[in-house]
Design an enzyme around this catalytic site. Structure first.
Site, PDB file in Angstrom:
ATOM      1  N   ASP A 102      69.427  31.962  -2.312  1.00  0.00           N
ATOM      2  CA  ASP A 102      70.769  31.870  -1.618  1.00  0.00           C
ATOM      3  C   ASP A 102      70.450  32.624  -0.279  1.00  0.00           C
ATOM      4  O   ASP A 102      69.525  33.363  -0.030  1.00  0.00           O
ATOM      5  CB  ASP A 102      71.639  32.844  -2.362  1.00  0.00           C
ATOM      6  CG  ASP A 102      72.350  32.272  -3.650  1.00  0.00           C
ATOM      7  OD1 ASP A 102      72.112  30.859  -3.463  1.00  0.00           O
ATOM      8  OD2 ASP A 102      72.786  32.877  -4.426  1.00  0.00           O
TER       9      ASP A 102
ATOM     10  N   ASP B 132      71.583  34.948   1.462  1.00  0.00           N
ATOM     11  CA  ASP B 132      71.971  36.312   1.492  1.00  0.00           C
ATOM     12  C   ASP B 132      70.737  37.145   1.293  1.00  0.00           C
ATOM     13  O   ASP B 132      69.795  36.960   1.068  1.00  0.00           O
ATOM     14  CB  ASP B 132      73.211  36.605   0.512  1.00  0.00           C
ATOM     15  CG  ASP B 132      72.608  36.404  -0.920  1.00  0.00           C
ATOM     16  OD1 ASP B 132      71.439  36.186  -1.195  1.00  0.00           O
ATOM     17  OD2 ASP B 132      73.366  36.372  -1.906  1.00  0.00           O
TER      18      ASP B 132
ATOM     19  N   GLU C 143      66.576  29.915  -7.629  1.00  0.00           N
ATOM     20  CA  GLU C 143      67.007  31.246  -8.016  1.00  0.00           C
ATOM     21  C   GLU C 143      68.290  31.143  -8.786  1.00  0.00           C
ATOM     22  O   GLU C 143      69.201  30.494  -8.298  1.00  0.00           O
ATOM     23  CB  GLU C 143      67.385  32.370  -6.681  1.00  0.00           C
ATOM     24  CG  GLU C 143      68.083  33.405  -7.153  1.00  0.00           C
ATOM     25  CD  GLU C 143      68.830  34.023  -5.930  1.00  0.00           C
ATOM     26  OE1 GLU C 143      68.741  33.335  -4.839  1.00  0.00           O
ATOM     27  OE2 GLU C 143      69.373  35.087  -5.893  1.00  0.00           O
TER      28      GLU C 143
ATOM     29  N   ASP D  14      70.182  39.046  -1.428  1.00  0.00           N
ATOM     30  CA  ASP D  14      68.979  38.824  -2.630  1.00  0.00           C
ATOM     31  C   ASP D  14      68.246  37.558  -2.452  1.00  0.00           C
ATOM     32  O   ASP D  14      67.212  37.767  -2.782  1.00  0.00           O
ATOM     33  CB  ASP D  14      70.097  38.810  -3.470  1.00  0.00           C
ATOM     34  CG  ASP D  14      70.632  40.121  -4.154  1.00  0.00           C
ATOM     35  OD1 ASP D  14      70.230  41.222  -3.828  1.00  0.00           O
ATOM     36  OD2 ASP D  14      71.573  40.196  -5.039  1.00  0.00           O
TER      37      ASP D  14
END
Ligand code: 2B7
Length: 641
Positions: free
Chosen positions: A505, A507, A428, A509
């Protein structure tokens, strides 16, 4: 004594039969798991249902007793107890010989879908005990078996009588043998569902279910006077239905045929087949006959009323069944089954009989019910429209874009070509992608950076999915094409990388990106997941650097908590990674790329299924429900039509 000799011969046969069943229980009841265990009940119940079909039994009671045994009681004629030619009461033959057929082989019992009357002896052989009481000729006759062998002394060659009664019927109580079964607790949910199904298929029968285990005292009565129509109504109870259930029935060549169907406003079909009251999980000739004649009659109507013009191609069978829920139930005198689980009806005459009866009855029905005919044909039209748009999208992709490998030039491929050694990391963001390109072992690790959020394939039309640059690059990079509703062009043997690693990541997202990628794979390249090629990298959340000792990566908050407990505050510095982009090449190599030290998780099909929000229906139906999404967004698709 001639009688004694033939009795001895008979008992040897019994012992051999019992031994065969106990040695290979799976051959007789499928398995020794819970499924096989529940099957014991169905075998006994099926005999009572046969007595119902013979016209003599209207109530069956099934009780799960406190002690783990099961009792089945019917109000039929009672199994015959008179002395049989072999010198034993008829009842003993039924419960001890694998081929109780012969004498009992009248036409009704031949229609049995189960083990043709051998069910009782199989259950007996696999039970610690089986106790039977037969109400017949004014008396209650008693018999008792242990692991299949009779233990009661006969009285003048007949069963002992334990009471008087005016009623008739059979009552069997048995305890499954713990030496045979892995589990000996019946599943109430499963048994109830099967009994309910039996009630739908036999509208004049009442089945009472009782569960006395664990002080439950549950009691339910299944009686479905509306038969198949009621079954269909219940199957569709949470759907937007387009008309009342339709039932069609008749018989041909000695085969009774009954079918019921109803259309709902959904992109799926659900067609169930039964032969002699037994569900055919793998379908078979009755379903083929039904589908073929249904398709052809509906296409004729479509031309007759102008839904299809002369130049138009016919609707496909799947088009015609778009939205259909149907149950086909036939009674066949000599059913044969094939397939992996022997649940696929194989008799060719069943296809013929169903097609004859249903073809005739359909015309009688639809000639008088034009509104229903029209709404079914409009379901077919919707389906055909989507099918055509999918076909077009696919040819576009295959012809124009087949050789656009790495069209955006973003893939940093690896040097080795042997797929068994190669890995591709889908990363990403461009910055993380950049570090990954520096950090990787370029011999066998390829990096494909993807930007921002890729398209949500659940919500997009197939054209858009395939036009999306990131997705196109991925499909091209993997090398095996993709599969969708019509035809399967996916070829796993062409896969260029043994491992496909999603690197996002840690997180929200990142999780979203992983979900979207998994959904994409699940829908268009499910074999990647089935065959275990897809992984998710698990980058650490923290790095701790103690004043003394070696630095460490911590992968979650729990690990940090633990670390804090064993290290004094101030004795270490803590670095928190907000994203992959914050790691330098060396850190990235160590935590996510280096096979020696990295952490990653192989994706199971369940993970992917969860990721894909539409799953439930996805697996079980012929028309993939994702077509519903495509249709909902058909406004976009229509532009290309
Ligand atoms: C082939 C064997 C299994 N059978 C009969 C007659 C009645 C009857 C049965 C039954 C399960 C638990 C309660 C026929 C058929 C044996 O021959 S089996 N009822 N019920 C049953 O098993 N229930 C029968 C002709 C005349 N009289 C009775």
């Amino acid at each position: 004594m001639a009688g004694k000799n033939s009795y001895d011969a008979a008992s040897i046969a019994v012992l051999e039969g019992l031994e065969a069943v106990r040695k290979r229980p799976g051959m007789y009841i499928g398995s020794t798991s819970r499924k096989g265990l529940n099957h014991l009940i169905y075998e006994i119940v099926d005999n009572a249902v046969d007595e119902h079909l013979a016209g003599y039994c209207s109530r069956i009671r099934v009780t799960l007793e406190k002690d783990g045994s099961c009792t089945v009681d019917d109000d039929g004629r009672g199994i015959p107890v008179d002395m049989h030619e072999k010198g034993v009461p008829a009842e003993r033959l039924v419960f001890t010989t694998l081929h109780a057929g012969g004498k009992f082989d009248n036409s009704v019992y031949k229609t049995s879908g189960g083990l043709h009357g051998v069910g009782s002896s199989v259950v007996n052989a696999l039970s610690e005990y089986l106790d039977i009481k037969i109400r017949r000729d004014g008396y209650v006759h008693h018999d008792h078996y242990e692991r299949g062998l009779p233990v009661l002394e006969l009285v003048d060659g007949l069963l002992p009588k334990v009471g008087k009664t005016k009623e008739t019927g059979t009552c069997v109580n048995f305890l499954p043998d713990g030496e045979i079964f892995e589990k000996t607790r019946f599943s109430a949910t499963e048994v109830k569902s099967r009994l309910h199904e039996t009630a739908y298929l036999n509208p004049a029968l009442t089945i009472c279910f009782q569960d006395f285990r664990d002080d439950r005292n549950e009691e339910i009565e299944f009686h479905e006077p509306d038969g198949l129509a009621g079954y269909i109504r219940d199957l569709n109870q949470n759907e937007e239905v387009l008309h009342d259930p339709v039932t069609l029935k008749g018989s041909a060549d000695g085969i009774q045929v009954e079918a019921a169907f109803q259309y709902v406003n959904e992109f799926r079909e659900n067609v169930l087949g039964f032969c002699n009251n037994i569900y055919n999980a793998e379908g078979g000739t009755h379903l083929t006959g039904f589908k073929t004649v249904f398709t052809s009659v509906m296409n004729n109507y479509a031309r007759e009323i102008g839904v299809l013009k002369e130049k138009d191609a016919n609707f496909t069978g799947a088009d015609i069944r778009n939205g259909m829920t149907a149950v086909i139930s036939i009674k066949h005198p000599e059913p044969r089954f094939e397939g992996q689980t022997k649940t696929k009806l194989d008799n060719q005459d069943a296809a013929k009989a169903v097609s004859k009866v249903i073809g005739e009855q359909m015309v009688l029905f639809f000639d008088r019910n034009l509104e229903i005919l029209k709404s079914i044909l409009s379901c077919a039209e919707k389906s055909a429209k989507i099918r055509k748009s999918e076909e077009r999208a696919k040819t576009n992709l295959l012809t124009k874009q087949k050789y656009s490998f790495d069209s955006n030039g973003k893939l940093a491929n690896c040097e080795k070509k042997d797929p068994a050694l190669c890995e591709i990391f889908i990363v990403e963001g461009d910055s993380a992608g950049g570090s990954a390109k520096t950090a990787r072992d370029r011999n066998y690790q390829a990096i494909l950076p993807i930007r921002g959020k890729i398209l949500n394939v659940e919500k997009a039309t197939i054209d858009k999915v395939l036009a999306n640059a990131e997705i196109k690059t991925m499909i091209n990079a993997f090398g095996c094409g993709f599969s969708e509703g019509y035809g399967n062009d996916f070829d796993i043997t062409k896969l260029r990388y043994d491992k496909i690693v999603i690197m996002a990541d840690a997180d929200v997202d990142g999780a979203h990106i992983s979900t979207l990628l998994l959904t994409l794979f699940y829908r268009f390249m499910p074999e990647l997941i089935y065959e275990g090629h897809v992984y998710i990298a698990m980058p650490p959340l923290y790095k701790v650097m103690p004043k003394k000792g070696a630095e460490e990566y911590l992968y979650d908050d729990k690990a940090l908590e633990k670390y804090r407990k064993s290290h004094k505050p101030g004795s270490f510095t803590l670095q928190r990674y907000k994203g992959l982009g914050e790691m330098d090449a060396e850190q990235l190599w160590e935590t996510t790329l280096n096979p020696e030290t990295r952490r990653m998780k192989r994706v199971e099909i369940e993970d992917a299924r969860l990721a894909s929000s539409i799953t439930g229906v996805l697996m079980g139906s012929d028309v993939p429900p994702r077509r519903a999404f495509i249709y909902e967004h058909a406004r976009d698709a229509e532009l290309d039509i």
